[in-house]
Design a protein around this motif. Structure first.
Motif, PDB file in Angstrom:
ATOM      1  N   UNK A 107      26.105  -4.960  47.008  1.00  0.00           N
ATOM      2  CA  UNK A 107      27.258  -4.508  46.218  1.00  0.00           C
ATOM      3  C   UNK A 107      26.833  -3.449  45.205  1.00  0.00           C
ATOM      4  N   UNK A 108      25.729  -3.712  44.519  1.00  0.00           N
ATOM      5  CA  UNK A 108      25.267  -2.771  43.490  1.00  0.00           C
ATOM      6  C   UNK A 108      24.897  -1.426  44.094  1.00  0.00           C
ATOM      7  N   UNK A 109      24.265  -1.440  45.258  1.00  0.00           N
ATOM      8  CA  UNK A 109      23.920  -0.185  45.926  1.00  0.00           C
ATOM      9  C   UNK A 109      25.189   0.588  46.287  1.00  0.00           C
ATOM     10  N   UNK A 110      26.178  -0.122  46.809  1.00  0.00           N
ATOM     11  CA  UNK A 110      27.430   0.537  47.195  1.00  0.00           C
ATOM     12  C   UNK A 110      28.153   1.077  45.968  1.00  0.00           C
ATOM     13  N   UNK A 111      28.192   0.305  44.881  1.00  0.00           N
ATOM     14  CA  UNK A 111      28.878   0.763  43.675  1.00  0.00           C
ATOM     15  C   UNK A 111      28.188   1.984  43.076  1.00  0.00           C
ATOM     16  N   UNK A 112      26.873   2.044  43.185  1.00  0.00           N
ATOM     17  CA  UNK A 112      26.148   3.238  42.724  1.00  0.00           C
ATOM     18  C   UNK A 112      26.605   4.469  43.497  1.00  0.00           C
ATOM     19  N   UNK A 113      26.742   4.328  44.810  1.00  0.00           N
ATOM     20  CA  UNK A 113      27.184   5.454  45.631  1.00  0.00           C
ATOM     21  C   UNK A 113      28.620   5.847  45.299  1.00  0.00           C
ATOM     22  N   UNK A 114      29.477   4.853  45.104  1.00  0.00           N
ATOM     23  CA  UNK A 114      30.874   5.126  44.782  1.00  0.00           C
ATOM     24  C   UNK A 114      31.007   5.801  43.416  1.00  0.00           C
ATOM     25  N   UNK A 115      30.200   5.355  42.454  1.00  0.00           N
ATOM     26  CA  UNK A 115      30.253   5.956  41.125  1.00  0.00           C
ATOM     27  C   UNK A 115      29.742   7.395  41.166  1.00  0.00           C
ATOM     28  N   UNK A 116      28.691   7.636  41.942  1.00  0.00           N
ATOM     29  CA  UNK A 116      28.170   8.998  42.060  1.00  0.00           C
ATOM     30  C   UNK A 116      29.219   9.921  42.687  1.00  0.00           C
ATOM     31  N   UNK A 117      29.912   9.408  43.712  1.00  0.00           N
ATOM     32  CA  UNK A 117      30.957  10.217  44.350  1.00  0.00           C
ATOM     33  C   UNK A 117      32.076  10.520  43.362  1.00  0.00           C
ATOM     34  N   UNK A 118      32.428   9.549  42.521  1.00  0.00           N
ATOM     35  CA  UNK A 118      33.462   9.774  41.506  1.00  0.00           C
ATOM     36  C   UNK A 118      33.008  10.841  40.516  1.00  0.00           C
ATOM     37  N   UNK A 119      31.764  10.735  40.065  1.00  0.00           N
ATOM     38  CA  UNK A 119      31.254  11.675  39.068  1.00  0.00           C
ATOM     39  C   UNK A 119      31.187  13.103  39.610  1.00  0.00           C
ATOM     40  N   UNK A 120      30.955  13.223  40.917  1.00  0.00           N
ATOM     41  CA  UNK A 120      30.768  14.546  41.503  1.00  0.00           C
ATOM     42  C   UNK A 120      32.072  15.187  41.956  1.00  0.00           C
ATOM     43  N   UNK A 121      33.143  14.397  42.051  1.00  0.00           N
ATOM     44  CA  UNK A 121      34.423  14.938  42.527  1.00  0.00           C
ATOM     45  C   UNK A 121      35.035  15.853  41.473  1.00  0.00           C
ATOM     46  N   UNK A 122      35.517  16.999  41.888  1.00  0.00           N
ATOM     47  CA  UNK A 122      36.120  17.944  40.949  1.00  0.00           C
ATOM     48  C   UNK A 122      37.576  18.253  41.288  1.00  0.00           C
TER      49      UNK A 122
END
Length: 224
Positions: A107-122
């Motif tokens: 779960x933590x690995x997946x949430x890290x990826x999801x958070x990174x995608x959120x941060x990078x979305x413009x």
């Protein structure tokens, strides 16, 4: 297809097939309802999507719930941004609290990826979708099936609301640091810190939306 869906939902709600029972095959339903098999298939797909039916590959379609979710879905579709954030606040706080207790390393690995995608979305639409996926990911880590299903019903409106907020510079949205605090508290296994961090994500936006609503009401505009 809407008429077929109405007929099928009416039969489920009336108890023609109890919860847990398999419904007739598509060909039989098409004959009973006097419609085409593709129309029945589309209606079954729609009712499966909202949790009324469950399609089990190679076995058939079963009734999961006799309740009609469509009135709720219509209300969600008409909800204001303020309504959406009030519900998000309630769901996210409990989801984060439970996720801190129950999350796995995966779960933590997946949430890290999801958070990174959120941060990078413009782009606004991509940002809205990435934000919604992160919030749903936290709910999925809660391991509470009811909460997860509720979030899935709600997630399209959250996506739309976050897209609108990204386009509206008068309404703030919680940036990367506040979302990182949610994930850090979940990773630390601290339920109360996770709940507080989740509240801190939604509350600033909700405060501004409440203020804007108050200004509109003061000018004589109807409240949503």
């Amino acid at each position: 297809m809407d008429a077929v869906l109405e007929q099928l939902q009416a039969q489920v709600s009336a108890g023609s097939w109890p919860v847990g029972e398999r419904i007739p095959a598509e060909t039989d339903l098409a004959a009973q309802l006097g419609v085409s098999r593709p129309a029945v298939r589309e209606a079954i797909r729609a009712l499966s999507h909202v949790g009324v039916l469950e399609v089990r590959r190679g076995d058939g379609t079963y009734v999961r719930s006799s309740a009609d979710p469509r009135p709720l879905l219509r209300r969600v579709a008409r909800a204001s941004a303020r309504d959406v954030f009030e519900v998000q606040l309630a769901y996210d706080v409990q989801a984060a609290r439970l996720a801190a207790r129950r999350r796995t390393a995966a779960d933590l690995e997946r949430l890290e990826l999801l958070l990174r995608a959120r941060d990078e979305a413009t782009e606004p639409d991509a940002f809205g979708a990435a934000d919604a996926r992160f919030h749903l990911g936290v709910a999925e880590a809660s391991r509470n099936p009811v909460l997860i299903e509720a979030m899935r019903y709600f997630i399209d409106r959250l996506h739309e609301s976050m897209r609108a907020i990204r386009l509206d510079h008068d309404v703030p949205e919680a940036g990367p640091a506040r979302h990182r605090a949610v994930l850090d508290a979940i990773a630390a296994g601290d339920p109360e810190a996770a709940a507080s961090a989740a509240a801190a994500v939604a509350e600033p936006t909700l405060t501004v939306l409440e203020s804007l609503l108050g200004e509109g009401t003061a000018r004589g505009e109807a409240a949503p």
